[in-house]
Design an enzyme around this catalytic site. Sequence first.
Site, mmCIF file in Angstrom:
data_model
loop_
_atom_site.group_PDB
_atom_site.id
_atom_site.type_symbol
_atom_site.label_atom_id
_atom_site.label_comp_id
_atom_site.label_asym_id
_atom_site.label_seq_id
_atom_site.Cartn_x
_atom_site.Cartn_y
_atom_site.Cartn_z
ATOM 1 N N ASN A 8 -31.402 1.556 -4.833
ATOM 2 C CA ASN A 8 -30.556 0.781 -5.730
ATOM 3 C C ASN A 8 -30.833 -0.700 -5.449
ATOM 4 O O ASN A 8 -30.354 -1.249 -4.456
ATOM 5 C CB ASN A 8 -29.087 1.142 -5.450
ATOM 6 C CG ASN A 8 -28.133 0.443 -6.395
ATOM 7 O OD1 ASN A 8 -28.537 -0.444 -7.159
ATOM 8 N ND2 ASN A 8 -26.873 0.824 -6.332
ATOM 9 N N ARG A 90 -32.032 3.441 -9.359
ATOM 10 C CA ARG A 90 -30.937 3.086 -10.255
ATOM 11 C C ARG A 90 -31.382 1.881 -11.082
ATOM 12 O O ARG A 90 -31.765 0.845 -10.528
ATOM 13 C CB ARG A 90 -29.689 2.732 -9.453
ATOM 14 C CG ARG A 90 -28.575 2.277 -10.356
ATOM 15 C CD ARG A 90 -27.318 1.962 -9.596
ATOM 16 N NE ARG A 90 -26.288 1.572 -10.550
ATOM 17 C CZ ARG A 90 -25.388 0.639 -10.319
ATOM 18 N NH1 ARG A 90 -25.377 0.001 -9.175
ATOM 19 N NH2 ARG A 90 -24.492 0.350 -11.232
ATOM 20 N N HIS A 178 -22.230 1.872 -15.726
ATOM 21 C CA HIS A 178 -21.598 2.804 -14.776
ATOM 22 C C HIS A 178 -21.671 4.238 -15.305
ATOM 23 O O HIS A 178 -20.864 5.081 -14.932
ATOM 24 C CB HIS A 178 -20.100 2.483 -14.540
ATOM 25 C CG HIS A 178 -19.833 1.249 -13.738
ATOM 26 N ND1 HIS A 178 -18.670 0.526 -13.885
ATOM 27 C CD2 HIS A 178 -20.548 0.625 -12.774
ATOM 28 C CE1 HIS A 178 -18.678 -0.506 -13.055
ATOM 29 N NE2 HIS A 178 -19.806 -0.470 -12.372
ATOM 30 N N ARG A 239 -15.911 -10.849 -12.368
ATOM 31 C CA ARG A 239 -16.204 -10.965 -13.813
ATOM 32 C C ARG A 239 -14.919 -10.971 -14.626
ATOM 33 O O ARG A 239 -13.960 -10.270 -14.298
ATOM 34 C CB ARG A 239 -17.071 -9.797 -14.278
ATOM 35 C CG ARG A 239 -18.472 -9.836 -13.717
ATOM 36 C CD ARG A 239 -19.274 -8.624 -14.150
ATOM 37 N NE ARG A 239 -19.969 -8.046 -13.012
ATOM 38 C CZ ARG A 239 -20.304 -6.779 -12.885
ATOM 39 N NH1 ARG A 239 -20.018 -5.909 -13.831
ATOM 40 N NH2 ARG A 239 -20.929 -6.362 -11.811
ATOM 41 N N GLU A 381 -22.662 8.161 -6.926
ATOM 42 C CA GLU A 381 -23.773 7.800 -7.815
ATOM 43 C C GLU A 381 -25.126 8.160 -7.197
ATOM 44 O O GLU A 381 -26.039 8.575 -7.910
ATOM 45 C CB GLU A 381 -23.712 6.296 -8.130
ATOM 46 C CG GLU A 381 -22.541 5.961 -9.051
ATOM 47 C CD GLU A 381 -22.272 4.472 -9.182
ATOM 48 O OE1 GLU A 381 -21.716 3.893 -8.228
ATOM 49 O OE2 GLU A 381 -22.615 3.894 -10.221
#
Length: 394
Positions: A8, A90, A178, A239, A381
């Site tokens: 990742n 990823r 996601h 964010r 994940e």
Amino acid sequence: MRSVLVLNSGSSSLKYQLVDADSEEVLAEGGVQRIGESGATSSHSSGGRRTDGDGRPVADHAEALALVVSAFAEHGPHLDDVDLVAVGHRVVHGGDRSEPTVITDEVLAEIEDLQVLAPLHNRAAATGIRAARELRPDLPHVAVFDTAFFASLPAAASTYAIDAEVAARHRIRRYGFHGTSHAWVSARGAELVGRPLSELRQIVLHLGNGASASAVDGGRPVDTSMGLTPLEGLVMGTRSGDLDPAVVLTLARAGWSTEDLDALLNKRSGLLGLSGVNDFRALMERVDAGDEAARLALDVYVHRLVRYVGGYHALLGGAELLTFTAGVGENAPRLRAAVVQRLRPLGFVLDEEANGADRRDARTISTPDSPVTVAVVPTNEELAIARQALEAVG
Ligand code: AMP
């Protein structure tokens, strides 16, 4: 033994997990942070032992990967001994791609091309992929896209109401992110409540440093909160989530550059912008200490969540399951309580004791007679990427 290495690559980090393809046990995991800065941090854990790096600078992702390989050689398991069959990467933005994809030069070029839409994320992924392919050209490398699960969003949910020709020319639409987590958690949620995924109407809240919500009907997404980029939707660590686009216009007219606006909305907004901290635990400590800015940040965070869940409940024609996942969703019972209590008039009834229990497994946290079941399901994940990489290489 067969194994899959999951990578990742973030803008300044490289996280990894080595997964046993058959038992799905994590054989090793770790990461390198602060790549390209004056000093990097790194760690490698295997066999119940964690080793930290010496903090020397790591120039780029290629160097980070070399460090990872030497950590495997030094602290085990040695990569030659674990029959590596694939590397799963990823990748945040996959454009219209809906399937894990074996990476060729063309696929890599496409990932780089999507930099326009995900400048920070795809550039890092492409750099990591290039370094990994150079290091292990003998292995299949598979891209697993964060957008993939949402490739089938209905047009009503994926379309922005702007000039259709402009949107088409610039590939501007809602992609959702996601996705690996939303797909994994919605499948686990169905297992947890013993219902076929194909018949279940559910809402998933992935609340980590990044945060997103999805409405999933019969295993397929109906809507999700992130859009063209991972900036839209919920309030996140740094964010902003949703805002009137005219906020951007107003600041642009006041002289803000594109880069400054990007940094403001992606890195200095959300919980951090409102309270000074982006970490949820730190936020709660400040709330408890009576900090008013932290209180407001939490209120805005919860307000946005309630609005999304209520909206998705309506879109689904009545959700049957609401699931919390990721760092905040899995570990912050007070946040879950604050959200679910506000939803009580809609039929979400929290079991306070189950919600407060110190557990790490997938579990329900609503009362047995709650019209809507509420659950906590840990996301994974890396394992999802490992499985998909394996599938892609047959
Ligand atoms: P993630 O991006 O999924 O790793 O989630 C990171 C977020 O989860 C950070 O804001 C953490 O503060 C938050 N988090 C992790 N553990 C806890 C905890 N025990 N209580 C509250 N928040 C937590």
